[in-house]
Design a protein around this motif. Structure first.
Motif, mmCIF file in Angstrom:
data_model
loop_
_atom_site.group_PDB
_atom_site.id
_atom_site.type_symbol
_atom_site.label_atom_id
_atom_site.label_comp_id
_atom_site.label_asym_id
_atom_site.label_seq_id
_atom_site.Cartn_x
_atom_site.Cartn_y
_atom_site.Cartn_z
ATOM 1 N N ASP A 1 -23.522 22.412 -7.258
ATOM 2 C CA ASP A 1 -22.538 22.352 -8.337
ATOM 3 C C ASP A 1 -21.928 20.957 -8.456
ATOM 4 O OD1 ASP A 1 -22.572 25.139 -9.155
ATOM 5 O OD2 ASP A 1 -21.610 25.573 -7.238
ATOM 6 N N ALA A 2 -22.004 20.192 -7.377
ATOM 7 C CA ALA A 2 -21.415 18.851 -7.372
ATOM 8 C C ALA A 2 -22.044 18.031 -6.260
ATOM 9 C CB ALA A 2 -19.903 18.925 -7.168
ATOM 10 N N THR A 3 -21.870 16.715 -6.341
ATOM 11 C CA THR A 3 -22.315 15.820 -5.280
ATOM 12 C C THR A 3 -21.471 14.555 -5.335
ATOM 13 O OG1 THR A 3 -24.234 14.778 -4.228
ATOM 14 C CG2 THR A 3 -24.095 14.618 -6.634
ATOM 15 N N ALA A 4 -21.742 13.642 -4.420
ATOM 16 C CA ALA A 4 -21.084 12.338 -4.425
ATOM 17 C C ALA A 4 -22.107 11.298 -4.004
ATOM 18 C CB ALA A 4 -19.876 12.321 -3.480
ATOM 19 N N SER A 5 -21.933 10.083 -4.490
ATOM 20 C CA SER A 5 -22.856 9.018 -4.125
ATOM 21 C C SER A 5 -22.233 7.676 -4.450
ATOM 22 C CB SER A 5 -24.202 9.182 -4.847
ATOM 23 O OG SER A 5 -25.170 8.296 -4.297
ATOM 24 N N LYS B 1 -19.556 22.141 1.546
ATOM 25 C CA LYS B 1 -20.810 22.885 1.650
ATOM 26 C C LYS B 1 -20.955 23.884 0.496
ATOM 27 C CE LYS B 1 -21.616 22.545 6.642
ATOM 28 N NZ LYS B 1 -22.972 21.973 6.571
ATOM 29 N N LYS B 2 -19.862 24.485 0.087
ATOM 30 C CA LYS B 2 -19.897 25.438 -1.028
ATOM 31 C C LYS B 2 -20.320 24.750 -2.314
ATOM 32 C CE LYS B 2 -16.728 27.886 -4.102
ATOM 33 N NZ LYS B 2 -15.308 28.231 -4.365
ATOM 34 N N TYR B 3 -19.694 23.633 -2.634
ATOM 35 C CA TYR B 3 -19.989 22.969 -3.905
ATOM 36 C C TYR B 3 -21.362 22.296 -3.905
ATOM 37 C CZ TYR B 3 -15.367 23.770 -5.882
ATOM 38 O OH TYR B 3 -14.244 24.358 -6.417
ATOM 39 N N PRO C 1 -21.457 17.478 4.293
ATOM 40 C CA PRO C 1 -21.497 17.246 2.839
ATOM 41 C C PRO C 1 -20.806 15.941 2.481
ATOM 42 C CG PRO C 1 -19.873 18.925 3.384
ATOM 43 C CD PRO C 1 -20.591 18.610 4.660
ATOM 44 N N VAL C 2 -21.508 15.086 1.746
ATOM 45 C CA VAL C 2 -20.960 13.773 1.429
ATOM 46 C C VAL C 2 -19.738 13.867 0.523
ATOM 47 C CG1 VAL C 2 -22.507 13.409 -0.535
ATOM 48 C CG2 VAL C 2 -21.550 11.437 0.690
ATOM 49 N N ALA D 1 -28.952 19.662 -3.530
ATOM 50 C CA ALA D 1 -29.817 20.725 -3.020
ATOM 51 C C ALA D 1 -30.557 21.339 -4.196
ATOM 52 C CB ALA D 1 -28.987 21.784 -2.310
ATOM 53 N N GLY D 2 -31.695 21.962 -3.915
ATOM 54 C CA GLY D 2 -32.445 22.568 -5.007
ATOM 55 C C GLY D 2 -33.560 23.459 -4.508
#
Length: 433
Positions: free
Chosen positions: A86-90, A175-177, A188-189, A298-299
């Motif tokens: 649902d989300a990430t960061a980079s 971890k959820k998002y 989780p980043v 993730a996918g």
């Protein structure tokens, strides 16, 4: 090796510790023509801030392909790629001195207690949240210089970078998002809650940054390429190697955005069974990945596997979607072929070439070396000279950056005769006819 029970469909939900090791027994077996379905873990940043992982990524455990022997190739048909995060960061990275030995991707160390590749835990949020499980010291090998948190719409078609308040909401339930797979150990980043860029939209066009076969010696997974692999030459850690040993790589870490749903990647087999692995899915990336990193997610992926006997590839070959091909390398239309035949008749020529697209992956210390590597691989496979490849890539193709500093694609229209001689004709024909 355990008894091989090859299946038509193999479900992979386990990950390596960051090392691609040909000596490790393979536990998954797929039939020639079968499918590999995997729930992949996010790539770069999560593993990069988890020093227990020894390769900078967290890819799936390799799959043994029935009938694949050293010297063969495995064609990997990418049937589907679906983002589940649902989300990430980079963002752009900064290695933290004192928290690694020689290479922050591989050899993390606790600056307080000295533990190598220490187990760690998350305490709170922000860039100091990853702590040594033994002594509590900040052990993050990397931090951000400029970075963002991005959320995705329900359809996974658009991403939007978030402000501080929302980035911190996501950070507290990382971890959820990120929908991190259950067997993944990475932090989780999004825990870092970066928010330097706010309100930027981006199109979601997912692809696999890691896809390939197991090399013939142990490699940290993110270093299974000619550019990142340079860090292994005479390195002060357990995975040090010579420049000659670096040639045992299979270039599974490409970060080429055309390795996406509908494409076919043909990979060299260097160990019995090939050892197909995947991971490092990205939600989007411009050519070059110039920030060093992009949106790790993730996918769920569905691949179909095809063994091609006796090809003796020296590196991967990509068959991109027609829409992803350079304009000069697209298959000729019926009208274009008609005009070419008329032109041949004018000059009393009986035949014209029948040609189809191929894209050779080249990697090296820099883009020049990568280009030379890709052209040499093409010339070797087709048993022609490098100058011939230069000419074909100039009038019927393109050299494009996959990843800066040293991954390229050498794309051109290859004659059917060359493809048939190399054993690739049936796979190329099915991709473009």
């Amino acid at each position: 090796m355990a008894e091989r029970k090859a299946r038509h469909t193999v479900f992979v939900d386990e990950f390596t510790n960051g090392i691609l090791d040909p000596e490790e027994e393979m536990r998954y077996f797929v039939k020639d023509g079968g499918h590999i379905v995997a729930n992949t873990a996010p790539g770069c940043w999560g593993p990069m801030i988890t020093p227990e992982l020894k390769g900078g990524h967290e890819v799936t455990k390799p799959v043994y392909v029935e009938g694949a022997e050293a010297g063969d190739a495995v064609a990997i048909h990418i049937n589907s790629i679906r983002v589940t995060s649902d989300a990430t960061a980079s963002g752009n990275d900064k290695p933290m001195e004192g928290r690694f030995t020689g290479d922050p991707f591989v050899a993390g160390v606790c600056p307080s207690c000295g533990a190598k590749n220490p187990k760690s835990k998350v305490e709170g949020i922000g860039q100091g949240a990853v702590r040594c499980a033994e002594c509590g010291e900040d052990v993050t090998p990397f931090t951000f210089t400029n970075a963002y948190t991005m959320a995705f719409d329900r359809q996974r078609t658009i991403g939007l970078t978030l402000n501080k308040e929302n980035a911190e909401i996501i950070a507290r339930e990382g971890k959820k998002y990120m929908c991190t797979p259950e067997n993944s150990i990475q932090h989780p980043v999004v825990t870092f809650a970066p928010h330097d860029i706010v309100g930027a939209m981006a199109r979601v066009i997912p692809f696999l940054g890691q896809l390939g076969t197991t090399p013939s010696r142990a490699f940290p997974d993110s270093h299974n390429a000619g550019d990142f692999g340079q860090f292994l030459i005479d390195a002060p850690h357990d995975y040090s190697m010579t420049e000659e040993q670096l040639e045992e790589r299979t270039d599974g870490h490409m970060d080429i955005n055309r390795v996406r749903e509908g494409a076919v990647l043909i990979c060299p087999v260097k160990v019995p069974g090939g050892g197909v692995y995947l991971g490092d899915m990205h939600a989007m990336q411009g050519n070059g990945e110039i920030a060093g990193h992009t949106t790790d997610v993730a996918g769920i992926v569905d691949l179909q596997i095809e063994v091609i006997k006796g090809t003796h590839l020296t590196g991967p070959v990509l068959l991109p979607l027609t829409e992803d091909l350079p304009p000069l390398a697209k298959p000729f239309t019926g009208n274009e072929l008609k005009r070419a035949k008329e032109l041949a008749g004018k000059w009393n020529m009986a035949e014209i070439e029948e040609s189809y697209p191929v894209s050779f992956i080249g990697t090296g210390a820099d883009l020049n070396a990568a280009t030379e590597n890709g052209m040499a691989r093409a010339a070797t496979l087709f048993n022609v000279t490098v100058p011939e490849i230069m000419n074909r890539a100039t009038i019927n193709g393109s050299i494009d950056i996959g990843r800066n500093p040293g991954v390229v694609t050498v794309t051109f229209l290859a004659p059917k005769t060359h493809l048939r001689q190399a054993g690739l004709w049936n796979t190329v024909r099915n991709a473009y006819l």
